[in-house]
Design a protein around this motif. Structure first.
Motif, PDB file in Angstrom:
ATOM      1  N   ALA A  13       0.878  -0.839   0.125  1.00 29.40           N
ATOM      2  CA  ALA A  13       0.359   0.024  -0.165  1.00 29.40           C
ATOM      3  C   ALA A  13       1.244   1.550   0.251  1.00 29.40           C
ATOM      4  O   ALA A  13       0.298   2.310  -0.784  1.00 29.40           O
ATOM      5  CB  ALA A  13      -0.871   0.043   1.026  1.00 29.40           C
ATOM      6  N   GLU A  14       1.995   1.267   0.788  1.00 26.25           N
ATOM      7  CA  GLU A  14       3.149   2.571   0.181  1.00 26.25           C
ATOM      8  C   GLU A  14       3.116   2.376  -0.574  1.00 26.25           C
ATOM      9  O   GLU A  14       3.587   3.862  -1.196  1.00 26.25           O
ATOM     10  CB  GLU A  14       4.207   2.511   1.812  1.00 26.25           C
ATOM     11  CG  GLU A  14       3.295   1.765   3.109  1.00 26.25           C
ATOM     12  CD  GLU A  14       5.300   2.116   3.672  1.00 26.25           C
ATOM     13  OE1 GLU A  14       4.681   1.832   4.886  1.00 26.25           O
ATOM     14  OE2 GLU A  14       5.650   1.153   3.284  1.00 26.25           O
ATOM     15  N   GLN A  15       3.664   1.904  -1.631  1.00 28.59           N
ATOM     16  CA  GLN A  15       3.986   1.757  -2.867  1.00 28.59           C
ATOM     17  C   GLN A  15       3.498   1.698  -3.097  1.00 28.59           C
ATOM     18  O   GLN A  15       3.354   3.201  -4.428  1.00 28.59           O
ATOM     19  CB  GLN A  15       5.233   0.276  -3.209  1.00 28.59           C
ATOM     20  CG  GLN A  15       6.146   0.348  -4.223  1.00 28.59           C
ATOM     21  CD  GLN A  15       6.084  -0.923  -5.020  1.00 28.59           C
ATOM     22  OE1 GLN A  15       5.211  -2.161  -4.431  1.00 28.59           O
ATOM     23  NE2 GLN A  15       7.357  -0.835  -5.404  1.00 28.59           N
ATOM     24  N   SER A  23       7.406   4.419   5.945  1.00 29.42           N
ATOM     25  CA  SER A  23       7.050   5.774   6.017  1.00 29.42           C
ATOM     26  C   SER A  23       4.609   5.456   7.165  1.00 29.42           C
ATOM     27  O   SER A  23       4.702   6.674   8.073  1.00 29.42           O
ATOM     28  CB  SER A  23       5.773   6.224   5.569  1.00 29.42           C
ATOM     29  OG  SER A  23       5.622   6.235   4.215  1.00 29.42           O
ATOM     30  N   VAL A  24       5.214   4.438   7.518  1.00 31.91           N
ATOM     31  CA  VAL A  24       3.532   3.564   8.212  1.00 31.91           C
ATOM     32  C   VAL A  24       3.494   2.935   8.777  1.00 31.91           C
ATOM     33  O   VAL A  24       4.260   1.945   9.407  1.00 31.91           O
ATOM     34  CB  VAL A  24       2.237   3.213   7.406  1.00 31.91           C
ATOM     35  CG1 VAL A  24       0.730   3.282   7.827  1.00 31.91           C
ATOM     36  CG2 VAL A  24       1.886   3.888   6.179  1.00 31.91           C
ATOM     37  N   PHE A 193      -7.185  -0.142   6.049  1.00 31.10           N
ATOM     38  CA  PHE A 193      -6.329  -0.093   6.203  1.00 31.10           C
ATOM     39  C   PHE A 193      -5.377   0.550   5.587  1.00 31.10           C
ATOM     40  O   PHE A 193      -4.403   1.605   4.907  1.00 31.10           O
ATOM     41  CB  PHE A 193      -4.891  -0.859   7.270  1.00 31.10           C
ATOM     42  CG  PHE A 193      -4.953  -1.527   6.756  1.00 31.10           C
ATOM     43  CD1 PHE A 193      -4.235  -1.580   5.940  1.00 31.10           C
ATOM     44  CD2 PHE A 193      -5.472  -3.307   7.146  1.00 31.10           C
ATOM     45  CE1 PHE A 193      -2.894  -3.008   5.939  1.00 31.10           C
ATOM     46  CE2 PHE A 193      -4.512  -4.410   6.658  1.00 31.10           C
ATOM     47  CZ  PHE A 193      -3.588  -4.336   5.630  1.00 31.10           C
ATOM     48  N   GLU A 194      -5.627   0.016   3.892  1.00 34.35           N
ATOM     49  CA  GLU A 194      -4.769  -0.207   2.997  1.00 34.35           C
ATOM     50  C   GLU A 194      -5.478   1.553   2.104  1.00 34.35           C
ATOM     51  O   GLU A 194      -4.755   2.132   1.905  1.00 34.35           O
ATOM     52  CB  GLU A 194      -4.924  -1.101   2.050  1.00 34.35           C
ATOM     53  CG  GLU A 194      -4.531  -2.330   1.889  1.00 34.35           C
ATOM     54  CD  GLU A 194      -4.716  -3.513   1.663  1.00 34.35           C
ATOM     55  OE1 GLU A 194      -3.353  -4.303   1.168  1.00 34.35           O
ATOM     56  OE2 GLU A 194      -5.515  -3.753   2.002  1.00 34.35           O
ATOM     57  N   ILE A 197      -3.901   3.890   3.832  1.00 32.99           N
ATOM     58  CA  ILE A 197      -2.695   4.218   3.942  1.00 32.99           C
ATOM     59  C   ILE A 197      -2.637   5.251   2.223  1.00 32.99           C
ATOM     60  O   ILE A 197      -1.670   6.277   2.528  1.00 32.99           O
ATOM     61  CB  ILE A 197      -1.792   3.098   3.687  1.00 32.99           C
ATOM     62  CG1 ILE A 197      -1.361   2.991   5.078  1.00 32.99           C
ATOM     63  CG2 ILE A 197      -0.335   3.926   2.728  1.00 32.99           C
ATOM     64  CD1 ILE A 197      -0.939   1.379   4.834  1.00 32.99           C
ATOM     65  N   ALA A 198      -3.445   5.112   1.524  1.00 35.28           N
ATOM     66  CA  ALA A 198      -3.512   5.812   0.240  1.00 35.28           C
ATOM     67  C   ALA A 198      -3.603   6.852   0.844  1.00 35.28           C
ATOM     68  O   ALA A 198      -3.692   8.444  -0.707  1.00 35.28           O
ATOM     69  CB  ALA A 198      -4.791   5.227  -0.547  1.00 35.28           C
ATOM     70  N   GLU A 199      -4.617   7.375   1.925  1.00 33.11           N
ATOM     71  CA  GLU A 199      -5.162   9.189   2.126  1.00 33.11           C
ATOM     72  C   GLU A 199      -4.200   9.347   2.632  1.00 33.11           C
ATOM     73  O   GLU A 199      -4.270  10.535   3.535  1.00 33.11           O
ATOM     74  CB  GLU A 199      -6.566   9.282   2.777  1.00 33.11           C
ATOM     75  CG  GLU A 199      -8.083   8.293   1.100  1.00 33.11           C
ATOM     76  CD  GLU A 199      -8.033   9.302   0.031  1.00 33.11           C
ATOM     77  OE1 GLU A 199      -7.138  10.054   0.095  1.00 33.11           O
ATOM     78  OE2 GLU A 199      -8.026   8.440  -1.071  1.00 33.11           O
TER      79      GLU A 199
END
Length: 217
Positions: A13-15, A23-24, A193-194, A197-199
């Motif tokens: 999700a970070e990528q 970063s999360v 949570f994904e 993370i996108a937000e």
């Protein structure tokens, strides 16, 4: 599902969001979980945990911390003002600052104990009367009151309504954080949570997807 899969999904999700790896922060929500499940996750290297109840956390984390250096414990449940002293003594972060009476108690205990847990203000993004949290339009005034007490919240937290798409709530929290100069966003749980993370979530709170379903007895 398990810890390894959640870590992999967070990394993906970070990528996908174009964010830096790592970063999360994953908060493993260990409330009401059997000790053996929590110990297994500790042994697997997880070091950030979330608890909802002061008394429960007091009963297990002082000993576990001694055995596992580097553990950080976050308060993510409603905090009664009369538990402020214990909360400041025990927790490294408090995600549920939601009223000025609690802010006053925390400010006093932070001064008395010379401890400085990271603070998140809980925002009631759905304007739900039964849910704790500061309303969005009241946030600037509340932050000003906190600053006057010597508190320095670093982030915002939300729990979107169960029956709604969480994404608009995550976007609202991100906007409010940006408008008020707060770098941290505690949002997203096992089911979403994904999307969080996108937000822009910096902290996600995942429990059952790591430990399995809770048994409240």
């Amino acid at each position: 599902m398990g810890l390894d899969e959640i870590r992999s999904r967070i990394a993906a999700a970070e990528q996908a969001a174009g964010r830096a790896a790592g970063s999360v922060t994953l908060i493993a929500v260990s409330k009401v979980q059997p000790d053996d499940r929590v110990q297994a996750v500790l042994q697997a290297g997880q070091r950030v945990f979330g608890e909802n109840y002061v008394q429960e956390a007091q009963g297990k984390w002082p000993g576990w911390r001694a055995a596992h250096p580097g553990v950080s414990v976050h308060m993510i449940g409603p905090l009664q003002s009369n538990k402020a002293r214990a909360a400041v003594a025990l927790f490294d972060a408090i995600h549920t600052l939601d009223r000025i009476s609690l802010a006053r108690k925390l400010a006093q205990q932070i001064a008395d104990q010379s401890r400085n847990p990271q603070l998140f203000v809980q925002v009631n993004t759905g304007d739900e009367p039964q849910k704790a949290g500061i309303l969005a339009d009241e946030l600037p005034g509340f932050l000003a009151e906190c600053h006057a007490l010597g508190l320095a919240p670093e982030g915002l937290m939300c729990i979107p309504p169960e029956d709604q798409d969480p994404v608009p709530h995550f976007r609202l929290l991100r906007r409010l954080a940006g408008e008020n100069g707060l770098p941290l966003l505690s949002m997203g749980m096992s089911a979403d949570f994904e999307a969080a993370i996108a937000e822009g979530a910096t902290h996600v709170r995942v429990g059952s997807a790591i430990f399995g379903a809770r048994d409240y007895g």
